[in-house]
Design a protein around this motif. Structure first.
Motif, PDB file in Angstrom:
ATOM      1  N   LYS A  91      47.192  32.884  37.203  1.00 28.50           N
ATOM      2  CA  LYS A  91      45.921  33.126  36.521  1.00 28.50           C
ATOM      3  C   LYS A  91      46.154  34.088  35.372  1.00 28.50           C
ATOM      4  CE  LYS A  91      42.945  32.197  40.391  1.00 28.50           C
ATOM      5  NZ  LYS A  91      41.595  32.321  40.838  1.00 28.50           N
TER       6      LYS A  91
ATOM      7  N   TYR B  77      43.643  35.902  34.029  1.00 24.84           N
ATOM      8  CA  TYR B  77      42.482  36.801  34.004  1.00 24.84           C
ATOM      9  C   TYR B  77      42.392  37.510  35.334  1.00 24.84           C
ATOM     10  CZ  TYR B  77      40.397  33.054  36.743  1.00 24.84           C
ATOM     11  OH  TYR B  77      40.146  32.129  37.697  1.00 24.84           O
ATOM     12  N   ARG B  78      41.602  38.556  35.383  1.00 25.81           N
ATOM     13  CA  ARG B  78      41.390  39.292  36.630  1.00 25.81           C
ATOM     14  C   ARG B  78      40.060  38.897  37.234  1.00 25.81           C
ATOM     15  NH1 ARG B  78      43.660  45.325  36.140  1.00 25.81           N
ATOM     16  NH2 ARG B  78      45.308  44.877  34.657  1.00 25.81           N
ATOM     17  N   THR B  79      40.043  38.849  38.550  1.00 22.73           N
ATOM     18  CA  THR B  79      38.780  38.619  39.245  1.00 22.73           C
ATOM     19  C   THR B  79      38.269  39.943  39.759  1.00 22.73           C
ATOM     20  OG1 THR B  79      39.951  38.164  41.301  1.00 22.73           O
ATOM     21  CG2 THR B  79      39.398  36.262  39.941  1.00 22.73           C
ATOM     22  N   ASN B  80      36.962  40.060  39.950  1.00 20.69           N
ATOM     23  CA  ASN B  80      36.350  41.311  40.394  1.00 20.69           C
ATOM     24  C   ASN B  80      36.209  41.371  41.895  1.00 20.69           C
ATOM     25  OD1 ASN B  80      36.140  42.217  37.788  1.00 20.69           O
ATOM     26  ND2 ASN B  80      34.099  41.344  37.491  1.00 20.69           N
TER      27      ASN B  80
END
Length: 138
Positions: free
Chosen positions: A132, A134-137
């Motif tokens: 991925k 991007y970062r997930t929260n």
């Protein structure tokens, strides 16, 4: 169904280009391999923010324990990539494959083939890894 056809055709096109520019020999896949890859690519992109459009697929070939990049497929060049998939294909090194390669090479010589080196016969197995971007929260 349309996305499946898109993935499969882009993958096959990139492999044809690699065959002509990098390998300079015939590349043989077991029947159904590109279909299985396309299905896995769709499955792995289903939970992504932009879905398949955010995918960049890197295709690698492992030969004699050396892995090299052979193709890069942007599913939608107009969309920012949100994840990358790394596909590793492996050359089949079983004994009978060497006999098959010799046969195909000789057959190509007699038919005045454009290929000057032995064909590559690939395994039906492959590795598909996801990264991925991007970062997930969570």
């Amino acid at each position: 169904m349309q996305q499946y056809k898109t993935v499969k055709s882009k993958l096959e096109e990139s492999l044809r280009n690699a065959r002509d520019t990098k390998f300079k020999c015939e590349v043989l896949f077991p029947c159904g391999t590109t279909s299985k890859i396309a299905q896995d690519v769709l499955r792995m992109s289903s939970q992504e923010p932009y879905g398949l459009r955010g995918c960049v697929l890197y295709v690698n070939l492992e030969e004699k324990n050396v892995c090299r990049k052979v193709a890069c497929v942007e599913m939608d060049p107009t969309t920012v990539a949100t994840f990358e998939l790394y596909l590793t294909l492996k050359e089949d090194t079983r004994g009978w494959c060497m006999l098959e390669k010799i046969y195909l090479t000789l057959k190509g010589c007699f038919k005045n083939s454009k290929w000057k080196s032995m064909p590559k016969i690939l395994c039906s197995g492959f590795i598909l890894e996801k990264k991925k971007l991007y970062r997930t929260n969570h």
